[in-house]
Write a protein that holds these residues in place. Sequence first.
Motif, PDB file in Angstrom:
ATOM      1  N   VAL A 759       0.822  -1.209   0.000  1.00 38.45           N
ATOM      2  CA  VAL A 759       0.000   0.000   0.000  1.00 38.45           C
ATOM      3  C   VAL A 759       0.857   1.261   0.000  1.00 38.45           C
ATOM      4  O   VAL A 759       0.457   2.301  -0.539  1.00 38.45           O
ATOM      5  CB  VAL A 759      -0.975  -0.011   1.201  1.00 38.45           C
ATOM      6  N   ASP A 760       2.073   1.194   0.562  1.00 37.80           N
ATOM      7  CA  ASP A 760       2.949   2.368   0.609  1.00 37.80           C
ATOM      8  C   ASP A 760       3.458   2.758  -0.778  1.00 37.80           C
ATOM      9  O   ASP A 760       3.905   3.886  -0.973  1.00 37.80           O
ATOM     10  CB  ASP A 760       4.144   2.117   1.542  1.00 37.80           C
ATOM     11  N   THR A 761       3.436   1.835  -1.718  1.00 34.69           N
ATOM     12  CA  THR A 761       3.900   2.130  -3.078  1.00 34.69           C
ATOM     13  C   THR A 761       2.733   2.159  -4.071  1.00 34.69           C
ATOM     14  O   THR A 761       2.906   1.911  -5.260  1.00 34.69           O
ATOM     15  CB  THR A 761       4.945   1.092  -3.534  1.00 34.69           C
ATOM     16  N   LYS A 762       1.553   2.468  -3.571  1.00 28.67           N
ATOM     17  CA  LYS A 762       0.346   2.421  -4.402  1.00 28.67           C
ATOM     18  C   LYS A 762       0.460   3.316  -5.629  1.00 28.67           C
ATOM     19  O   LYS A 762      -0.063   2.978  -6.704  1.00 28.67           O
ATOM     20  CB  LYS A 762      -0.875   2.810  -3.569  1.00 28.67           C
ATOM     21  N   ASP A 763       1.136   4.458  -5.486  1.00 31.35           N
ATOM     22  CA  ASP A 763       1.284   5.360  -6.629  1.00 31.35           C
ATOM     23  C   ASP A 763       1.983   4.679  -7.803  1.00 31.35           C
ATOM     24  O   ASP A 763       1.778   5.068  -8.954  1.00 31.35           O
ATOM     25  CB  ASP A 763       2.098   6.602  -6.226  1.00 31.35           C
ATOM     26  N   GLU A 764       2.796   3.676  -7.522  1.00 29.50           N
ATOM     27  CA  GLU A 764       3.555   3.010  -8.577  1.00 29.50           C
ATOM     28  C   GLU A 764       2.730   1.963  -9.326  1.00 29.50           C
ATOM     29  O   GLU A 764       2.903   1.768 -10.526  1.00 29.50           O
ATOM     30  CB  GLU A 764       4.802   2.347  -7.982  1.00 29.50           C
ATOM     31  N   TRP A 765       1.851   1.247  -8.627  1.00 29.21           N
ATOM     32  CA  TRP A 765       1.141   0.130  -9.255  1.00 29.21           C
ATOM     33  C   TRP A 765      -0.349   0.363  -9.450  1.00 29.21           C
ATOM     34  O   TRP A 765      -1.062  -0.521  -9.967  1.00 29.21           O
ATOM     35  CB  TRP A 765       1.348  -1.148  -8.450  1.00 29.21           C
ATOM     36  N   GLU A 766      -0.855   1.517  -9.069  1.00 28.50           N
ATOM     37  CA  GLU A 766      -2.298   1.741  -9.115  1.00 28.50           C
ATOM     38  C   GLU A 766      -2.858   1.628 -10.535  1.00 28.50           C
ATOM     39  O   GLU A 766      -3.944   1.079 -10.747  1.00 28.50           O
ATOM     40  CB  GLU A 766      -2.648   3.104  -8.523  1.00 28.50           C
ATOM     41  N   LEU A 767      -2.136   2.148 -11.536  1.00 29.64           N
ATOM     42  CA  LEU A 767      -2.642   2.089 -12.907  1.00 29.64           C
ATOM     43  C   LEU A 767      -2.764   0.647 -13.401  1.00 29.64           C
ATOM     44  O   LEU A 767      -3.755   0.284 -14.045  1.00 29.64           O
ATOM     45  CB  LEU A 767      -1.731   2.887 -13.842  1.00 29.64           C
ATOM     46  N   LEU A 768      -1.773  -0.184 -13.119  1.00 27.94           N
ATOM     47  CA  LEU A 768      -1.858  -1.577 -13.579  1.00 27.94           C
ATOM     48  C   LEU A 768      -2.899  -2.352 -12.779  1.00 27.94           C
ATOM     49  O   LEU A 768      -3.516  -3.296 -13.290  1.00 27.94           O
ATOM     50  CB  LEU A 768      -0.492  -2.259 -13.562  1.00 27.94           C
ATOM     51  N   ALA A 769      -3.128  -1.950 -11.516  1.00 27.10           N
ATOM     52  CA  ALA A 769      -4.183  -2.578 -10.720  1.00 27.10           C
ATOM     53  C   ALA A 769      -5.561  -2.197 -11.267  1.00 27.10           C
ATOM     54  O   ALA A 769      -6.482  -3.027 -11.303  1.00 27.10           O
ATOM     55  CB  ALA A 769      -4.058  -2.167  -9.255  1.00 27.10           C
ATOM     56  N   MET A 770      -5.702  -0.956 -11.700  1.00 29.45           N
ATOM     57  CA  MET A 770      -6.961  -0.528 -12.311  1.00 29.45           C
ATOM     58  C   MET A 770      -7.213  -1.298 -13.603  1.00 29.45           C
ATOM     59  O   MET A 770      -8.355  -1.660 -13.915  1.00 29.45           O
ATOM     60  CB  MET A 770      -6.916   0.975 -12.581  1.00 29.45           C
ATOM     61  N   LYS A 771      -6.148  -1.556 -14.360  1.00 27.68           N
ATOM     62  CA  LYS A 771      -6.302  -2.348 -15.589  1.00 27.68           C
ATOM     63  C   LYS A 771      -6.747  -3.769 -15.251  1.00 27.68           C
ATOM     64  O   LYS A 771      -7.595  -4.356 -15.940  1.00 27.68           O
ATOM     65  CB  LYS A 771      -4.989  -2.350 -16.369  1.00 27.68           C
ATOM     66  N   ALA A 772      -6.188  -4.334 -14.177  1.00 33.27           N
ATOM     67  CA  ALA A 772      -6.577  -5.674 -13.751  1.00 33.27           C
ATOM     68  C   ALA A 772      -8.045  -5.714 -13.321  1.00 33.27           C
ATOM     69  O   ALA A 772      -8.790  -6.639 -13.676  1.00 33.27           O
ATOM     70  CB  ALA A 772      -5.676  -6.142 -12.609  1.00 33.27           C
ATOM     71  N   ALA A 773      -8.472  -4.720 -12.542  1.00 35.59           N
ATOM     72  CA  ALA A 773      -9.870  -4.659 -12.089  1.00 35.59           C
ATOM     73  C   ALA A 773     -10.810  -4.500 -13.287  1.00 35.59           C
ATOM     74  O   ALA A 773     -11.892  -5.099 -13.329  1.00 35.59           O
ATOM     75  CB  ALA A 773     -10.044  -3.512 -11.103  1.00 35.59           C
ATOM     76  N   SER A 774     -10.389  -3.695 -14.260  1.00 33.20           N
ATOM     77  CA  SER A 774     -11.199  -3.512 -15.464  1.00 33.20           C
ATOM     78  C   SER A 774     -11.335  -4.828 -16.230  1.00 33.20           C
ATOM     79  O   SER A 774     -12.411  -5.157 -16.746  1.00 33.20           O
ATOM     80  CB  SER A 774     -10.561  -2.442 -16.350  1.00 33.20           C
ATOM     81  N   TRP A 775     -10.235  -5.593 -16.280  1.00 33.21           N
ATOM     82  CA  TRP A 775     -10.286  -6.898 -16.959  1.00 33.21           C
ATOM     83  C   TRP A 775     -11.264  -7.833 -16.237  1.00 33.21           C
ATOM     84  O   TRP A 775     -12.058  -8.543 -16.880  1.00 33.21           O
ATOM     85  CB  TRP A 775      -8.881  -7.502 -16.973  1.00 33.21           C
ATOM     86  N   LEU A 776     -11.234  -7.839 -14.910  1.00 31.89           N
ATOM     87  CA  LEU A 776     -12.136  -8.700 -14.140  1.00 31.89           C
ATOM     88  C   LEU A 776     -13.593  -8.313 -14.362  1.00 31.89           C
ATOM     89  O   LEU A 776     -14.459  -9.185 -14.528  1.00 31.89           O
ATOM     90  CB  LEU A 776     -11.796  -8.612 -12.647  1.00 31.89           C
ATOM     91  N   ARG A 777     -13.856  -7.006 -14.376  1.00 29.86           N
ATOM     92  CA  ARG A 777     -15.236  -6.563 -14.613  1.00 29.86           C
ATOM     93  C   ARG A 777     -15.703  -6.977 -16.001  1.00 29.86           C
ATOM     94  O   ARG A 777     -16.863  -7.363 -16.197  1.00 29.86           O
ATOM     95  CB  ARG A 777     -15.348  -5.061 -14.423  1.00 29.86           C
ATOM     96  N   ALA A 778     -14.816  -6.894 -16.976  1.00 32.79           N
ATOM     97  CA  ALA A 778     -15.184  -7.275 -18.342  1.00 32.79           C
ATOM     98  C   ALA A 778     -15.485  -8.770 -18.443  1.00 32.79           C
ATOM     99  O   ALA A 778     -16.303  -9.200 -19.263  1.00 32.79           O
ATOM    100  CB  ALA A 778     -14.060  -6.895 -19.310  1.00 32.79           C
ATOM    101  N   LYS A 779     -14.818  -9.583 -17.613  1.00 34.91           N
ATOM    102  CA  LYS A 779     -15.061 -11.027 -17.619  1.00 34.91           C
ATOM    103  C   LYS A 779     -16.362 -11.410 -16.916  1.00 34.91           C
ATOM    104  O   LYS A 779     -16.842 -12.539 -17.053  1.00 34.91           O
ATOM    105  CB  LYS A 779     -13.888 -11.752 -16.945  1.00 34.91           C
ATOM    106  N   LYS A 780     -16.932 -10.493 -16.147  1.00 33.93           N
ATOM    107  CA  LYS A 780     -18.194 -10.715 -15.437  1.00 33.93           C
ATOM    108  C   LYS A 780     -18.142 -12.008 -14.606  1.00 33.93           C
ATOM    109  O   LYS A 780     -19.058 -12.833 -14.646  1.00 33.93           O
ATOM    110  CB  LYS A 780     -19.368 -10.753 -16.412  1.00 33.93           C
ATOM    111  N   ALA A 781     -17.028 -12.142 -13.914  1.00 33.26           N
ATOM    112  CA  ALA A 781     -16.851 -13.334 -13.088  1.00 33.26           C
ATOM    113  C   ALA A 781     -17.902 -13.381 -11.977  1.00 33.26           C
ATOM    114  O   ALA A 781     -18.171 -12.370 -11.325  1.00 33.26           O
ATOM    115  CB  ALA A 781     -15.440 -13.352 -12.502  1.00 33.26           C
ATOM    116  N   VAL A 782     -18.465 -14.557 -11.755  1.00 34.18           N
ATOM    117  CA  VAL A 782     -19.560 -14.684 -10.772  1.00 34.18           C
ATOM    118  C   VAL A 782     -19.058 -15.069  -9.383  1.00 34.18           C
ATOM    119  O   VAL A 782     -19.829 -15.096  -8.436  1.00 34.18           O
ATOM    120  CB  VAL A 782     -20.574 -15.747 -11.246  1.00 34.18           C
TER     121      VAL A 782
END
Length: 806
Positions: A759-782
């Motif tokens: 969490v202390d380095t969130k500024d570094e990985w937040e964009l790639l984490a947002m891309k991951a969350a977007s991918w999960l939402r697109a998959k509509k995993a149940v």
Amino acid sequence: MSNLFCLLTPELDSVPLKSIDVQLEVKDHVATVVSTLNYENKEDKPLEAVFVFPLPGDAAVCHFSAQIGKTHIVAEVKEKQQVRQVYDDALSSGQQAFLLEESEQSPDIFSLSVGSLPAGESASIRLEYVTELAVQADDGLRFCLPVVLNPRYQPQGSGGPSVQVTSVPASLVPYSLSFSAQVSSPRPVSKVESNSSLEPLQYLNTDQTQATVKLAAGHKIDRDIELLIYYKDAHQPSAVVEAGQASAKPGTLMGDPVVMVSLYPEFPELVMSKSTSCREFVFLLDRSGSMDFPIHCGSDQSRIASAKDTLLLLLKSLPMGCYFNIYSFGHSYEHVFPKSRKYSQKNLKQALKKVEEMEANLGGTDILGPLQHIYGQPCIPKKPKQLFVFTDGEVYNIKAVLDEVKKNSEFHRCFSFGIGEGASSELIYGMAREGGGHAQFIVGNERMQPKVIQSLRFSLQPLVTDISSSWDLPEGVSATTLSPPLAGLFQGQRSLIYAQLTGECPDAADGCLTLRFTTAGHQCQNQLRFTLQPAADAANDAGFDQKGDMPLTCFTIHRLAARTLIRSLEWEQMEHGEQVEGIKKVVDLSVQSGVSSVFTAFLAVNKSNSKPVQGPLIYRENPTFMPVLRGGLFDLMFDDSWGERNIFRRICSSLRKRASASKYGKAWKNKLLSAKAFGFKKSESTKNTGDSEPRKPARDPLLELVSLQDASGCWLVDPCLAAALGKSIEELEKTKPASAKQNVWGTILALIWLYGFQVDTKDEWELLAMKAASWLRAKKAVCVTECVEAGNFLLGCDVQTDVLGL
């Protein structure tokens, strides 16, 4: 290692510079710097000493004086060619003279000549400049005192010889440095940080709006001194009006009031939420030999290794749908793809393999060639180019590079990064300024990644066009904008505008500046209302230095406005060829404002002592750490391509006029040219004395996890992911919910680990984490909730589903 004192006499004796005292005064985001250089001639003959040193590229040098015994001489700004002749004549006639001039090749390099200092005499040289402080990724204001001046590479075919990078250990720099700072702001000062050891911050009042700090005892001159200043509730739009100089003629820049407006543009939320995939990203990585130096003193990681790690994070953070390419350069350049390719897992994997193989083995730093090639590539329709440049800034032809960026500014945005000590501020800030982007410096033990990711966020913001400004002022008052047109705007990033106010202003009157621009098809405007009443301490109440013995430079806003206008006029001269009328305009403005330019110089002459010099003057060159005149600018001292416009050649020519050529001239030059034999070879310091190969350092756990992410944003469950999470593949398989797909399970585990342990380095990985969350939402995993619960149990975390963006 040989002694590398950079002495330019045949005898190679010690240098006369004893100490440097630097005092910094920061008012909000404007800094006034006072440097005092103390010389002592311990020779039995008069001498001339020259000190070549760096300053911030946007600094307005506005005061230069000398104290010899009880005699105080204040220098005047005069036309450069006239100054040179007067300086040489003064020394020839036995007068003491002091000359300060800016390099035309690189505006962040200055040369200070101290002439005809009698035997046993001491002299104190006082230099003052004002500069604006840049806003950093974490909202800190960055001040940098350049102490390191790296040799600048001269590309082949540009009229001069190649330059080799060398270094001087801090223990061999024969002068001391003291540094203190006083900070004040309308808002409380929350903290001051530095890459050097500081004494505790001392507050001067109860509301903590004023504070002082200074270097701790025992500081070594082995790095640039960087301060990061933080205010509470910082960075609000503001305007400061500074009254004109009473003695100056009304209607002139110094005679009229000047306003400095600080804007922090705000974009509509609808615009900021639009798709950001429509971009072409081009990364340009320096692979010159100097990039193999440590990222900072005492570090085990090299500059090139840090840049490669950062490039990994950047590539993983890119949005799907964009295009990208990677160039690297030294004395030649290479590219990963012949032209930019669409961002996909296949192309990303190929690019990362190439990056992993990159080493700092391409020789010198010729950045102009790859820039011209990049700009020569056809633009991809509806994909505006975003150029990211990583370099340690050891470039000689800075003006040619900046001119190339400016010529192509309509078709791209440029984001520049200065790596390590001594990176040229003029190059790094200049590329971002001319390319409508943003500049960052990475020094000391700073991590490069958060600063680069901030610039990536800026590059993902919608392109801003049709930028204009207008003034609403009382009747009879008008404003003439002195700043060049704004090349780019970013959400929340400061933009400065200077303007000269003319006419009679009523008491307690207000003005308004309106900034208009278009972004993502939306017409936007920001307004700032401000009082036209001059600030009480802006000009007339000059502060005193921290010793209380001399007033600090006043009219700081006028000086900064003059420097801004002078720089614009200098660019016009460079673009259209030097015109007599244009040069005269720069010289007149420089003389009127007391701010240096490439066509002027500061000169002080002590006419009270005019005894003829007996024999040739002894010449001394004072070194900087990693000095310019050892290796790098030794060659440039004798480079004919710049003629009399080369300050280093002028120093050489000036000396020859006053010395016995037959006795000293050839020997002195031969010493210069043979001095490369003293050059430090990297292999001597990095040679492995053991029988085995050096052990490769373990990769950062965050970067290890990031390296496993797919271009789409997901993570696959495999032994590598298990190892990065600190688990076995059997543990991952055993705890996976039965209905979860492998890539969904792997992606959720990776996100939980990031939010749970990084969490202390969130500024570094937040964009790639947002891309991951977007991918999960697109998959509509149940089975997301079930996976999050199982992942928390496996990793020992307590991360909620909504925190993951799901």
